[in-house]
Design a protein around this motif. Structure first.
Motif, PDB file in Angstrom:
ATOM      1  N   LEU A  11       0.845  -1.188   0.000  1.00  0.00           N
ATOM      2  CA  LEU A  11       0.000   0.000   0.000  1.00  0.00           C
ATOM      3  C   LEU A  11       0.880   1.237   0.000  1.00  0.00           C
ATOM      4  O   LEU A  11       1.806   1.345   0.811  1.00  0.00           O
ATOM      5  N   VAL A  12       0.590   2.159  -0.905  1.00  0.00           N
ATOM      6  CA  VAL A  12       1.369   3.380  -1.008  1.00  0.00           C
ATOM      7  C   VAL A  12       0.438   4.534  -1.354  1.00  0.00           C
ATOM      8  O   VAL A  12      -0.602   4.336  -1.978  1.00  0.00           O
ATOM      9  N   GLN A  13       0.807   5.723  -0.932  1.00  0.00           N
ATOM     10  CA  GLN A  13       0.016   6.903  -1.270  1.00  0.00           C
ATOM     11  C   GLN A  13       0.311   7.352  -2.695  1.00  0.00           C
ATOM     12  O   GLN A  13       1.401   7.091  -3.233  1.00  0.00           O
ATOM     13  N   ALA A  14      -0.651   8.028  -3.276  1.00  0.00           N
ATOM     14  CA  ALA A  14      -0.461   8.575  -4.614  1.00  0.00           C
ATOM     15  C   ALA A  14       0.784   9.458  -4.636  1.00  0.00           C
ATOM     16  O   ALA A  14       1.025  10.237  -3.702  1.00  0.00           O
ATOM     17  N   GLY A  15       1.563   9.304  -5.696  1.00  0.00           N
ATOM     18  CA  GLY A  15       2.815  10.033  -5.818  1.00  0.00           C
ATOM     19  C   GLY A  15       4.015   9.276  -5.296  1.00  0.00           C
ATOM     20  O   GLY A  15       5.157   9.679  -5.519  1.00  0.00           O
ATOM     21  N   LYS A  86      -0.295   6.311  -9.176  1.00  0.00           N
ATOM     22  CA  LYS A  86      -1.631   6.894  -9.201  1.00  0.00           C
ATOM     23  C   LYS A  86      -2.641   5.847  -8.701  1.00  0.00           C
ATOM     24  O   LYS A  86      -2.390   4.643  -8.821  1.00  0.00           O
ATOM     25  N   PRO A  87      -3.775   6.288  -8.191  1.00  0.00           N
ATOM     26  CA  PRO A  87      -4.802   5.322  -7.752  1.00  0.00           C
ATOM     27  C   PRO A  87      -5.184   4.334  -8.853  1.00  0.00           C
ATOM     28  O   PRO A  87      -5.474   3.166  -8.556  1.00  0.00           O
ATOM     29  N   GLU A  88      -5.157   4.765 -10.100  1.00  0.00           N
ATOM     30  CA  GLU A  88      -5.518   3.865 -11.197  1.00  0.00           C
ATOM     31  C   GLU A  88      -4.456   2.799 -11.473  1.00  0.00           C
ATOM     32  O   GLU A  88      -4.679   1.907 -12.296  1.00  0.00           O
ATOM     33  N   GLN A 120      -0.198  -7.755  -4.839  1.00  0.00           N
ATOM     34  CA  GLN A 120      -1.159  -6.646  -4.825  1.00  0.00           C
ATOM     35  C   GLN A 120      -0.447  -5.313  -4.659  1.00  0.00           C
ATOM     36  O   GLN A 120       0.404  -5.158  -3.770  1.00  0.00           O
ATOM     37  N   VAL A 121      -0.813  -4.383  -5.506  1.00  0.00           N
ATOM     38  CA  VAL A 121      -0.366  -2.995  -5.377  1.00  0.00           C
ATOM     39  C   VAL A 121      -1.609  -2.128  -5.196  1.00  0.00           C
ATOM     40  O   VAL A 121      -2.506  -2.162  -6.032  1.00  0.00           O
ATOM     41  N   THR A 122      -1.641  -1.382  -4.103  1.00  0.00           N
ATOM     42  CA  THR A 122      -2.765  -0.508  -3.828  1.00  0.00           C
ATOM     43  C   THR A 122      -2.252   0.904  -3.634  1.00  0.00           C
ATOM     44  O   THR A 122      -1.375   1.137  -2.801  1.00  0.00           O
ATOM     45  N   VAL A 123      -2.791   1.826  -4.420  1.00  0.00           N
ATOM     46  CA  VAL A 123      -2.387   3.228  -4.345  1.00  0.00           C
ATOM     47  C   VAL A 123      -3.570   4.028  -3.829  1.00  0.00           C
ATOM     48  O   VAL A 123      -4.622   4.078  -4.460  1.00  0.00           O
ATOM     49  N   SER A 124      -3.388   4.653  -2.686  1.00  0.00           N
ATOM     50  CA  SER A 124      -4.459   5.438  -2.086  1.00  0.00           C
ATOM     51  C   SER A 124      -4.369   6.899  -2.530  1.00  0.00           C
ATOM     52  O   SER A 124      -3.275   7.430  -2.753  1.00  0.00           O
ATOM     53  N   SER A 125      -5.518   7.523  -2.623  1.00  0.00           N
ATOM     54  CA  SER A 125      -5.553   8.927  -3.077  1.00  0.00           C
ATOM     55  C   SER A 125      -5.430   9.900  -1.914  1.00  0.00           C
ATOM     56  O   SER A 125      -5.480   9.532  -0.765  1.00  0.00           O
TER      57      SER A 125
END
Length: 125
Positions: A11-15, A86-88, A120-125
């Motif tokens: 899990l990582v934040q956008a950017g 990016k979240p996408e 799994q890669v999850t990008v949070s906005s």
């Protein structure tokens, strides 16, 4: 038999950035080109990037300039450096291996004979 094992998702934040790794073992002589695919819920599996044993690369337009694919043939390792996430970009990312030698012939999932279990890669906005 060829085994592909991915690691490095999370899990990582956008950017932010993540680096995926894929370790190949077994009959790795059967692998020439390698690639990273991803699949988001409800969507088809799509090519992210591919690389031949000689270093030729191909990227999806959506990741050009942000992602970099690389491999270490001596260590049977494949990498995907992902920057400016990016979240996408959220998806399960799969490592894939193909006996094809040309980058032109590894553009579809059916061109790959070997697949990892995914990370799994999850990008949070």
């Amino acid at each position: 038999q060829v085994q592909l094992v991915e690691s490095g998702g999370g899990l990582v934040q956008a950017g932010g950035s993540l680096r995926l790794s894929c370790a190949a073992s077994g009959d790795t002589i059967c692998i020439s080109a390698m690639g990273w695919y991803r699949q988001a819920p409800g969507k088809e599996r799509e090519l992210v990037a591919a690389i031949t044993s000689g270093g030729s690369t191909n990227y999806a337009d959506s990741v050009k300039g942000r992602f970099t694919i690389a491999r270490d043939n001596a260590k049977n390792m494949l990498y995907l450096q992902m920057n400016s996430l990016k979240p996408e970009d959220t998806a399960v990312y799969y490592c894939a291996g193909s006996p094809e030698t040309s980058i032109s012939y590894v553009r579809s999932p059916r061109d790959y004979a070997y697949w990892g279990q995914g990370t799994q890669v999850t990008v949070s906005s």
